[in-house]
Design a protein around this motif. Structure first.
Motif, PDB file in Angstrom:
ATOM      1  N   GLU A  58     -35.381  18.270  -3.181  1.00 53.10           N
ATOM      2  CA  GLU A  58     -34.654  18.583  -4.413  1.00 53.10           C
ATOM      3  C   GLU A  58     -33.408  19.426  -4.119  1.00 53.10           C
ATOM      4  OE1 GLU A  58     -35.572  20.460  -8.829  1.00 53.10           O
ATOM      5  OE2 GLU A  58     -36.916  20.928  -7.177  1.00 53.10           O
ATOM      6  N   SER A  59     -33.540  20.404  -3.237  1.00 52.09           N
ATOM      7  CA  SER A  59     -32.392  21.240  -2.877  1.00 52.09           C
ATOM      8  C   SER A  59     -31.328  20.431  -2.152  1.00 52.09           C
ATOM      9  CB  SER A  59     -32.829  22.414  -1.998  1.00 52.09           C
ATOM     10  OG  SER A  59     -33.649  23.296  -2.715  1.00 52.09           O
ATOM     11  N   LEU A  60     -31.747  19.567  -1.231  1.00 50.65           N
ATOM     12  CA  LEU A  60     -30.789  18.730  -0.510  1.00 50.65           C
ATOM     13  C   LEU A  60     -30.017  17.828  -1.466  1.00 50.65           C
ATOM     14  CD1 LEU A  60     -32.891  17.748   2.635  1.00 50.65           C
ATOM     15  CD2 LEU A  60     -30.874  19.237   2.562  1.00 50.65           C
ATOM     16  N   GLU A  61     -30.708  17.280  -2.470  1.00 52.25           N
ATOM     17  CA  GLU A  61     -30.045  16.431  -3.459  1.00 52.25           C
ATOM     18  C   GLU A  61     -29.035  17.243  -4.276  1.00 52.25           C
ATOM     19  OE1 GLU A  61     -28.687  13.259  -5.508  1.00 52.25           O
ATOM     20  OE2 GLU A  61     -29.911  13.246  -3.684  1.00 52.25           O
ATOM     21  N   ALA A  62     -29.425  18.462  -4.657  1.00 55.92           N
ATOM     22  CA  ALA A  62     -28.504  19.323  -5.418  1.00 55.92           C
ATOM     23  C   ALA A  62     -27.279  19.670  -4.579  1.00 55.92           C
ATOM     24  CB  ALA A  62     -29.229  20.589  -5.867  1.00 55.92           C
ATOM     25  N   ILE A  63     -27.476  19.905  -3.295  1.00 54.12           N
ATOM     26  CA  ILE A  63     -26.350  20.193  -2.400  1.00 54.12           C
ATOM     27  C   ILE A  63     -25.423  18.987  -2.322  1.00 54.12           C
ATOM     28  CG2 ILE A  63     -25.724  20.622   0.018  1.00 54.12           C
ATOM     29  CD1 ILE A  63     -28.373  22.318   0.158  1.00 54.12           C
ATOM     30  N   ARG A  64     -26.004  17.787  -2.175  1.00 52.68           N
ATOM     31  CA  ARG A  64     -25.192  16.565  -2.128  1.00 52.68           C
ATOM     32  C   ARG A  64     -24.391  16.386  -3.416  1.00 52.68           C
ATOM     33  NH1 ARG A  64     -29.804  14.306  -0.830  1.00 52.68           N
ATOM     34  NH2 ARG A  64     -30.323  14.174   1.340  1.00 52.68           N
ATOM     35  N   GLU A  65     -25.061  16.621  -4.558  1.00 52.91           N
ATOM     36  CA  GLU A  65     -24.373  16.492  -5.844  1.00 52.91           C
ATOM     37  C   GLU A  65     -23.231  17.498  -5.954  1.00 52.91           C
ATOM     38  OE1 GLU A  65     -27.074  16.764  -9.134  1.00 52.91           O
ATOM     39  OE2 GLU A  65     -28.317  15.124  -8.382  1.00 52.91           O
ATOM     40  N   GLY A  66     -23.483  18.727  -5.543  1.00 52.38           N
ATOM     41  CA  GLY A  66     -22.441  19.749  -5.595  1.00 52.38           C
ATOM     42  C   GLY A  66     -21.274  19.411  -4.691  1.00 52.38           C
ATOM     43  N   ASP A  67     -21.578  18.959  -3.477  1.00 54.09           N
ATOM     44  CA  ASP A  67     -20.509  18.562  -2.554  1.00 54.09           C
ATOM     45  C   ASP A  67     -19.690  17.410  -3.122  1.00 54.09           C
ATOM     46  OD1 ASP A  67     -21.230  20.511  -0.738  1.00 54.09           O
ATOM     47  OD2 ASP A  67     -22.341  19.140   0.589  1.00 54.09           O
ATOM     48  N   ALA A  68     -20.383  16.421  -3.702  1.00 50.31           N
ATOM     49  CA  ALA A  68     -19.680  15.271  -4.280  1.00 50.31           C
ATOM     50  C   ALA A  68     -18.794  15.711  -5.439  1.00 50.31           C
ATOM     51  CB  ALA A  68     -20.680  14.210  -4.746  1.00 50.31           C
ATOM     52  N   PHE A  69     -19.292  16.611  -6.272  1.00 52.73           N
ATOM     53  CA  PHE A  69     -18.498  17.098  -7.403  1.00 52.73           C
ATOM     54  C   PHE A  69     -17.265  17.840  -6.910  1.00 52.73           C
ATOM     55  CE2 PHE A  69     -17.396  20.537 -10.314  1.00 52.73           C
ATOM     56  CZ  PHE A  69     -17.038  19.788 -11.436  1.00 52.73           C
ATOM     57  N   LEU A  70     -17.445  18.723  -5.928  1.00 54.47           N
ATOM     58  CA  LEU A  70     -16.301  19.474  -5.406  1.00 54.47           C
ATOM     59  C   LEU A  70     -15.272  18.548  -4.770  1.00 54.47           C
ATOM     60  CD1 LEU A  70     -18.118  22.570  -3.855  1.00 54.47           C
ATOM     61  CD2 LEU A  70     -16.718  22.508  -5.928  1.00 54.47           C
ATOM     62  N   SER A  71     -15.746  17.519  -4.077  1.00 59.75           N
ATOM     63  CA  SER A  71     -14.842  16.566  -3.433  1.00 59.75           C
ATOM     64  C   SER A  71     -14.083  15.721  -4.439  1.00 59.75           C
ATOM     65  CB  SER A  71     -15.627  15.634  -2.498  1.00 59.75           C
ATOM     66  OG  SER A  71     -16.229  16.375  -1.476  1.00 59.75           O
ATOM     67  N   SER A  72     -14.675  15.517  -5.616  1.00 61.35           N
ATOM     68  CA  SER A  72     -14.053  14.644  -6.616  1.00 61.35           C
ATOM     69  C   SER A  72     -12.822  15.273  -7.256  1.00 61.35           C
ATOM     70  CB  SER A  72     -15.060  14.295  -7.717  1.00 61.35           C
ATOM     71  OG  SER A  72     -15.270  15.415  -8.573  1.00 61.35           O
ATOM     72  N   GLY A  73     -12.746  16.598  -7.237  1.00 64.01           N
ATOM     73  CA  GLY A  73     -11.610  17.274  -7.869  1.00 64.01           C
ATOM     74  C   GLY A  73     -11.719  17.355  -9.380  1.00 64.01           C
ATOM     75  N   GLU A  74     -12.845  16.882  -9.934  1.00 63.86           N
ATOM     76  CA  GLU A  74     -13.029  16.936 -11.386  1.00 63.86           C
ATOM     77  C   GLU A  74     -13.159  18.380 -11.846  1.00 63.86           C
ATOM     78  OE1 GLU A  74     -16.097  14.436 -13.063  1.00 63.86           O
ATOM     79  OE2 GLU A  74     -15.977  13.120 -11.304  1.00 63.86           O
ATOM     80  N   LYS A  75     -12.785  18.603 -13.102  1.00 63.68           N
ATOM     81  CA  LYS A  75     -12.923  19.927 -13.687  1.00 63.68           C
ATOM     82  C   LYS A  75     -14.344  20.072 -14.235  1.00 63.68           C
ATOM     83  CE  LYS A  75     -11.014  23.096 -16.947  1.00 63.68           C
ATOM     84  NZ  LYS A  75      -9.896  23.808 -17.319  1.00 63.68           N
ATOM     85  N   GLY A  76     -14.942  21.235 -14.041  1.00 68.42           N
ATOM     86  CA  GLY A  76     -16.290  21.483 -14.508  1.00 68.42           C
ATOM     87  C   GLY A  76     -16.321  21.975 -15.944  1.00 68.42           C
ATOM     88  N   ARG A  77     -17.525  22.295 -16.407  1.00 71.54           N
ATOM     89  CA  ARG A  77     -17.689  22.772 -17.783  1.00 71.54           C
ATOM     90  C   ARG A  77     -17.186  24.190 -17.969  1.00 71.54           C
ATOM     91  NH1 ARG A  77     -23.882  21.733 -18.983  1.00 71.54           N
ATOM     92  NH2 ARG A  77     -23.554  23.917 -19.398  1.00 71.54           N
ATOM     93  N   PHE A  78     -17.047  24.947 -16.887  1.00 75.59           N
ATOM     94  CA  PHE A  78     -16.647  26.346 -16.972  1.00 75.59           C
ATOM     95  C   PHE A  78     -15.375  26.562 -16.171  1.00 75.59           C
ATOM     96  CE2 PHE A  78     -21.259  26.054 -17.344  1.00 75.59           C
ATOM     97  CZ  PHE A  78     -21.444  26.634 -18.594  1.00 75.59           C
ATOM     98  N   ASP A  79     -14.533  27.447 -16.681  1.00 78.77           N
ATOM     99  CA  ASP A  79     -13.280  27.738 -15.994  1.00 78.77           C
ATOM    100  C   ASP A  79     -13.453  28.711 -14.834  1.00 78.77           C
ATOM    101  OD1 ASP A  79     -11.774  26.055 -17.640  1.00 78.77           O
ATOM    102  OD2 ASP A  79     -11.509  27.645 -19.143  1.00 78.77           O
ATOM    103  N   ASN A  80     -14.515  29.523 -14.901  1.00 81.32           N
ATOM    104  CA  ASN A  80     -14.735  30.506 -13.843  1.00 81.32           C
ATOM    105  C   ASN A  80     -16.212  30.900 -13.803  1.00 81.32           C
ATOM    106  OD1 ASN A  80     -15.151  32.702 -15.787  1.00 81.32           O
ATOM    107  ND2 ASN A  80     -12.949  32.464 -16.179  1.00 81.32           N
ATOM    108  N   ALA A  81     -16.573  31.647 -12.782  1.00 79.04           N
ATOM    109  CA  ALA A  81     -17.971  32.040 -12.588  1.00 79.04           C
ATOM    110  C   ALA A  81     -18.459  32.955 -13.711  1.00 79.04           C
ATOM    111  CB  ALA A  81     -18.138  32.724 -11.237  1.00 79.04           C
ATOM    112  N   ALA A  82     -17.576  33.819 -14.219  1.00 74.37           N
ATOM    113  CA  ALA A  82     -17.988  34.741 -15.288  1.00 74.37           C
ATOM    114  C   ALA A  82     -18.420  33.966 -16.525  1.00 74.37           C
ATOM    115  CB  ALA A  82     -16.845  35.701 -15.625  1.00 74.37           C
ATOM    116  N   ASP A  83     -17.695  32.907 -16.879  1.00 73.38           N
ATOM    117  CA  ASP A  83     -18.077  32.083 -18.041  1.00 73.38           C
ATOM    118  C   ASP A  83     -19.428  31.411 -17.817  1.00 73.38           C
ATOM    119  OD1 ASP A  83     -15.697  32.801 -19.230  1.00 73.38           O
ATOM    120  OD2 ASP A  83     -14.694  30.867 -18.835  1.00 73.38           O
ATOM    121  N   LEU A  84     -19.671  30.952 -16.597  1.00 73.64           N
ATOM    122  CA  LEU A  84     -20.958  30.329 -16.263  1.00 73.64           C
ATOM    123  C   LEU A  84     -22.095  31.328 -16.432  1.00 73.64           C
ATOM    124  CD1 LEU A  84     -22.799  28.133 -15.015  1.00 73.64           C
ATOM    125  CD2 LEU A  84     -22.089  29.004 -12.784  1.00 73.64           C
TER     126      LEU A  84
END
Length: 90
Positions: A58-84
């Motif tokens: 499960e952790s490995l899958e979450a890491i893969r998903e996070g890496d893929a998201f970061l590589s995509s350049g897409e904007k996330g739901r939050f603008d910064n860590a404080a909002d998250l």
């Protein structure tokens, strides 16, 4: 049955930390040491692992998903860590 005395030298911080763990389980360091030796004799192995902990599937899958998201350049739901963090605390 005869008994022997074993003297070992360890760093004060290591001994203190080990004592805290043993105390948590209601044991003293002598009892833990005897149990460790019994485990060695009973299993004919040294009951330690030197391998680093492996992440779960499960952790490995979450890491893969996070890496893929970061590589995509897409904007996330939050603008910064404080909002998250604020959203997570709500």
């Amino acid at each position: 049955m005869s008994s022997s005395t074993l003297t070992i030298r360890v760093d004060d911080d290591l001994k203190r930390g080990a004592s805290e763990v043993a105390d948590y389980y209601g044991l003293d360091l002598s009892s833990v040491t005897r149990a460790f030796y019994k485990q060695m004799v009973n299993t004919r192995r040294i009951p330690l692992t030197f391998a680093p902990d492996e992440p779960s599937i499960e952790s490995l899958e979450a890491i893969r998903e996070g890496d893929a998201f970061l590589s995509s350049g897409e904007k996330g739901r939050f603008d910064n860590a404080a909002d998250l963090i604020v959203a997570a605390m709500a």
